[in-house]
Design a protein around this motif. Sequence first.
Motif, PDB file in Angstrom:
ATOM      1  N   PHE A 145       1.676 -12.274   3.786  1.00 24.47           N
ATOM      2  CA  PHE A 145       2.624 -12.461   2.677  1.00 24.47           C
ATOM      3  C   PHE A 145       2.416 -13.833   2.019  1.00 24.47           C
ATOM      4  CE2 PHE A 145       6.716 -14.150   1.164  1.00 24.47           C
ATOM      5  CZ  PHE A 145       6.947 -13.254   0.118  1.00 24.47           C
ATOM      6  N   ASP A 146       2.301 -14.871   2.852  1.00 22.56           N
ATOM      7  CA  ASP A 146       2.114 -16.226   2.302  1.00 22.56           C
ATOM      8  C   ASP A 146       0.840 -16.306   1.459  1.00 22.56           C
ATOM      9  OD1 ASP A 146       4.425 -17.044   3.554  1.00 22.56           O
ATOM     10  OD2 ASP A 146       3.412 -17.984   5.260  1.00 22.56           O
ATOM     11  N   ALA A 147      -0.224 -15.651   1.931  1.00 20.20           N
ATOM     12  CA  ALA A 147      -1.489 -15.650   1.176  1.00 20.20           C
ATOM     13  C   ALA A 147      -1.327 -14.874  -0.138  1.00 20.20           C
ATOM     14  CB  ALA A 147      -2.606 -15.041   2.023  1.00 20.20           C
ATOM     15  N   ALA A 148      -0.627 -13.737  -0.070  1.00 22.61           N
ATOM     16  CA  ALA A 148      -0.399 -12.936  -1.288  1.00 22.61           C
ATOM     17  C   ALA A 148       0.371 -13.745  -2.324  1.00 22.61           C
ATOM     18  CB  ALA A 148       0.361 -11.655  -0.931  1.00 22.61           C
ATOM     19  N   GLU A 149       1.366 -14.509  -1.871  1.00 23.71           N
ATOM     20  CA  GLU A 149       2.172 -15.348  -2.767  1.00 23.71           C
ATOM     21  C   GLU A 149       1.313 -16.400  -3.478  1.00 23.71           C
ATOM     22  OE1 GLU A 149       6.460 -15.793  -2.753  1.00 23.71           O
ATOM     23  OE2 GLU A 149       5.161 -14.307  -3.711  1.00 23.71           O
ATOM     24  N   LYS A 150       0.230 -16.813  -2.803  1.00 21.10           N
ATOM     25  CA  LYS A 150      -0.662 -17.825  -3.399  1.00 21.10           C
ATOM     26  C   LYS A 150      -1.754 -17.184  -4.248  1.00 21.10           C
ATOM     27  CE  LYS A 150       0.212 -21.120   0.299  1.00 21.10           C
ATOM     28  NZ  LYS A 150      -0.156 -21.464   1.672  1.00 21.10           N
ATOM     29  N   GLY A 151      -1.613 -15.879  -4.497  1.00 20.36           N
ATOM     30  CA  GLY A 151      -2.565 -15.200  -5.383  1.00 20.36           C
ATOM     31  C   GLY A 151      -3.789 -14.643  -4.684  1.00 20.36           C
ATOM     32  N   ASP A 152      -3.782 -14.608  -3.362  1.00 23.34           N
ATOM     33  CA  ASP A 152      -4.937 -14.114  -2.607  1.00 23.34           C
ATOM     34  C   ASP A 152      -5.086 -12.606  -2.818  1.00 23.34           C
ATOM     35  OD1 ASP A 152      -6.354 -13.003  -0.151  1.00 23.34           O
ATOM     36  OD2 ASP A 152      -6.519 -15.144   0.265  1.00 23.34           O
ATOM     37  N   LYS A 153      -6.207 -12.211  -3.437  1.00 23.68           N
ATOM     38  CA  LYS A 153      -6.403 -10.799  -3.810  1.00 23.68           C
ATOM     39  C   LYS A 153      -6.518  -9.898  -2.574  1.00 23.68           C
ATOM     40  CE  LYS A 153      -6.616 -10.805  -8.387  1.00 23.68           C
ATOM     41  NZ  LYS A 153      -5.605 -11.855  -8.596  1.00 23.68           N
ATOM     42  N   LEU A 154      -7.208 -10.360  -1.537  1.00 26.68           N
ATOM     43  CA  LEU A 154      -7.373  -9.553  -0.333  1.00 26.68           C
ATOM     44  C   LEU A 154      -6.015  -9.283   0.315  1.00 26.68           C
ATOM     45  CD1 LEU A 154      -9.787  -8.389   1.496  1.00 26.68           C
ATOM     46  CD2 LEU A 154      -9.201 -10.270   3.026  1.00 26.68           C
ATOM     47  N   ALA A 155      -5.185 -10.313   0.399  1.00 22.66           N
ATOM     48  CA  ALA A 155      -3.846 -10.160   0.991  1.00 22.66           C
ATOM     49  C   ALA A 155      -3.022  -9.165   0.175  1.00 22.66           C
ATOM     50  CB  ALA A 155      -3.145 -11.509   1.065  1.00 22.66           C
ATOM     51  N   GLN A 156      -3.132  -9.259  -1.148  1.00 26.08           N
ATOM     52  CA  GLN A 156      -2.386  -8.330  -2.004  1.00 26.08           C
ATOM     53  C   GLN A 156      -2.868  -6.895  -1.799  1.00 26.08           C
ATOM     54  OE1 GLN A 156      -2.841 -10.062  -5.926  1.00 26.08           O
ATOM     55  NE2 GLN A 156      -1.497 -11.789  -5.440  1.00 26.08           N
ATOM     56  N   GLU A 157      -4.184  -6.731  -1.575  1.00 25.44           N
ATOM     57  CA  GLU A 157      -4.724  -5.384  -1.326  1.00 25.44           C
ATOM     58  C   GLU A 157      -4.270  -4.828   0.029  1.00 25.44           C
ATOM     59  OE1 GLU A 157      -8.843  -4.465  -2.171  1.00 25.44           O
ATOM     60  OE2 GLU A 157      -8.905  -6.129  -3.606  1.00 25.44           O
ATOM     61  N   ILE A 158      -4.045  -5.717   0.991  1.00 27.99           N
ATOM     62  CA  ILE A 158      -3.536  -5.272   2.298  1.00 27.99           C
ATOM     63  C   ILE A 158      -2.144  -4.656   2.116  1.00 27.99           C
ATOM     64  CG2 ILE A 158      -2.702  -6.084   4.555  1.00 27.99           C
ATOM     65  CD1 ILE A 158      -5.024  -8.229   4.352  1.00 27.99           C
ATOM     66  N   PHE A 159      -1.307  -5.305   1.310  1.00 22.05           N
ATOM     67  CA  PHE A 159       0.015  -4.746   1.020  1.00 22.05           C
ATOM     68  C   PHE A 159      -0.093  -3.440   0.233  1.00 22.05           C
ATOM     69  CE2 PHE A 159       1.870  -9.057   1.826  1.00 22.05           C
ATOM     70  CZ  PHE A 159       2.801  -8.657   2.767  1.00 22.05           C
ATOM     71  N   GLU A 160      -1.040  -3.396  -0.696  1.00 20.28           N
ATOM     72  CA  GLU A 160      -1.253  -2.180  -1.498  1.00 20.28           C
ATOM     73  C   GLU A 160      -1.594  -0.998  -0.580  1.00 20.28           C
ATOM     74  OE1 GLU A 160      -1.452  -0.400  -5.265  1.00 20.28           O
ATOM     75  OE2 GLU A 160      -1.301  -2.575  -5.057  1.00 20.28           O
ATOM     76  N   PHE A 161      -2.510  -1.219   0.344  1.00 19.75           N
ATOM     77  CA  PHE A 161      -2.934  -0.201   1.309  1.00 19.75           C
ATOM     78  C   PHE A 161      -1.748   0.244   2.182  1.00 19.75           C
ATOM     79  CE2 PHE A 161      -4.409   0.567   5.712  1.00 19.75           C
ATOM     80  CZ  PHE A 161      -5.307   1.611   5.530  1.00 19.75           C
ATOM     81  N   THR A 162      -1.003  -0.735   2.695  1.00 17.67           N
ATOM     82  CA  THR A 162       0.140  -0.447   3.568  1.00 17.67           C
ATOM     83  C   THR A 162       1.221   0.331   2.817  1.00 17.67           C
ATOM     84  OG1 THR A 162      -0.282  -2.530   4.736  1.00 17.67           O
ATOM     85  CG2 THR A 162       1.860  -1.495   5.097  1.00 17.67           C
ATOM     86  N   GLY A 163       1.535  -0.153   1.615  1.00 18.18           N
ATOM     87  CA  GLY A 163       2.576   0.478   0.815  1.00 18.18           C
ATOM     88  C   GLY A 163       2.215   1.903   0.419  1.00 18.18           C
ATOM     89  N   HIS A 164       0.928   2.118   0.130  1.00 13.45           N
ATOM     90  CA  HIS A 164       0.476   3.463  -0.247  1.00 13.45           C
ATOM     91  C   HIS A 164       0.697   4.450   0.909  1.00 13.45           C
ATOM     92  CE1 HIS A 164      -1.820   6.467  -2.456  1.00 13.45           C
ATOM     93  NE2 HIS A 164      -2.394   6.767  -1.297  1.00 13.45           N
ATOM     94  N   LEU A 165       0.305   4.040   2.117  1.00 11.89           N
ATOM     95  CA  LEU A 165       0.485   4.924   3.281  1.00 11.89           C
ATOM     96  C   LEU A 165       1.963   5.185   3.550  1.00 11.89           C
ATOM     97  CD1 LEU A 165      -2.179   3.567   5.826  1.00 11.89           C
ATOM     98  CD2 LEU A 165      -2.308   5.625   4.421  1.00 11.89           C
ATOM     99  N   LEU A 166       2.787   4.138   3.436  1.00 17.31           N
ATOM    100  CA  LEU A 166       4.220   4.307   3.680  1.00 17.31           C
ATOM    101  C   LEU A 166       4.845   5.234   2.638  1.00 17.31           C
ATOM    102  CD1 LEU A 166       6.742   3.629   5.302  1.00 17.31           C
ATOM    103  CD2 LEU A 166       6.989   1.539   3.946  1.00 17.31           C
ATOM    104  N   GLY A 167       4.463   5.052   1.372  1.00 17.97           N
ATOM    105  CA  GLY A 167       4.995   5.905   0.303  1.00 17.97           C
ATOM    106  C   GLY A 167       4.639   7.367   0.496  1.00 17.97           C
ATOM    107  N   GLU A 168       3.395   7.636   0.933  1.00 19.12           N
ATOM    108  CA  GLU A 168       2.975   9.020   1.217  1.00 19.12           C
ATOM    109  C   GLU A 168       3.847   9.623   2.323  1.00 19.12           C
ATOM    110  OE1 GLU A 168      -1.787   9.292   0.190  1.00 19.12           O
ATOM    111  OE2 GLU A 168      -1.178   8.902   2.249  1.00 19.12           O
ATOM    112  N   ALA A 169       4.085   8.829   3.370  1.00 21.58           N
ATOM    113  CA  ALA A 169       4.901   9.325   4.486  1.00 21.58           C
ATOM    114  C   ALA A 169       6.339   9.575   4.031  1.00 21.58           C
ATOM    115  CB  ALA A 169       4.876   8.315   5.640  1.00 21.58           C
ATOM    116  N   LEU A 170       6.875   8.681   3.199  1.00 23.18           N
ATOM    117  CA  LEU A 170       8.255   8.848   2.717  1.00 23.18           C
ATOM    118  C   LEU A 170       8.383  10.115   1.874  1.00 23.18           C
ATOM    119  CD1 LEU A 170       9.315   5.190   1.756  1.00 23.18           C
ATOM    120  CD2 LEU A 170       9.661   6.411   3.917  1.00 23.18           C
ATOM    121  N   ALA A 171       7.325  10.460   1.124  1.00 21.64           N
ATOM    122  CA  ALA A 171       7.348  11.693   0.326  1.00 21.64           C
ATOM    123  C   ALA A 171       7.542  12.909   1.234  1.00 21.64           C
ATOM    124  CB  ALA A 171       6.068  11.825  -0.484  1.00 21.64           C
TER     125      ALA A 171
END
Length: 322
Positions: A224-250
């Motif tokens: 999270f701290d890295a994502a806040e500093k604009g780290d693209k890889l960290a932001q993609e980790i959240f993107e990947f995690t959020g995508h899987l969670l959203g699919e499961a919630l569906a």
Amino acid sequence: MEKPYVVGIDIGGTNSVFGIVDARGTILCSDSVKTQAYDKVEDYVDAVCAKLLPLIESEGGAEKIKGIGVGAPNGNYYSGTIEFAPNLPWKGVIHLAELFEQRIGIPTALTNDANAAAIGEMTYGAARGMKDFIMITLGTGVGSGIVINGQMVYGHDGFAGELGHTIIRRENGRMCGCGRKGCLETYCSATGVARTAREFLIARSDESLLRNIPAEEISSKDVFDAAEKGDKLAQEIFEFTGHLLGEALADFVAFSSPEAIVLFGGLAKSGDYIMKPVEKALNDNVLNIFKGKAKLLVSELKDSDAAVLGASALGWEVKDLK
């Protein structure tokens, strides 16, 4: 006269926190003990009571307490037992509600920690007034509490609602603490985010602030701290995690058509980094008849208070001792 207070006890793998709570969800006083310090459950109950009984006296005594609610890993609401909890020092089946009732003389109910969080959210938080919702707790694991028509879903044995152990990856799924592979919690928990970070760092060569941290020490907070500093890889980790969670919630929406899904825990506080991909994947994958119907909410309970509040909410439901 209606008794004005309840007691909430949250049993965590490291600490147990307890307090006295009024009907508005205000914690009047609280204290804690180290869960792991007591190999015998009787010694643990004595240690809690040594700190809890003076709190009860300070608020007018046992006659002011409607009930005690306990949230615990592997807690069974029907029997008031903790059953084979891997992260607690007491093994097998522990009749914990009965031990507290005998020791304090106040009716006691017990359930698992995620169900307690759901009851707390319904009593004091974002799900006030809702009869149908799903609570998802994103911590070390992924827990869930399912409420249908205003009632907690316990199933025939007291253990219903293990949505964190639905399998979302059949091929090459990650090993889970439950002994199976590919469970939701191996990807969408705080621990899962750290695992994803390590996998991404090995598989890819792009620069990242996370490369400055020894791989085994990376936490979801670091991501999270890295994502806040604009780290693209960290932001993609959240993107990947959020995508899987959203699919499961569906899929979960198709199961009970909830008015809302409430996310709780540190990961849920990661803002748009996690919520935007969750929302997109949920909307992209949910059955047409459910589109746009389930609200995605973040818990309104303060992290520091939520465990005690959730457990205490159970105290309002207990029946008087015979």
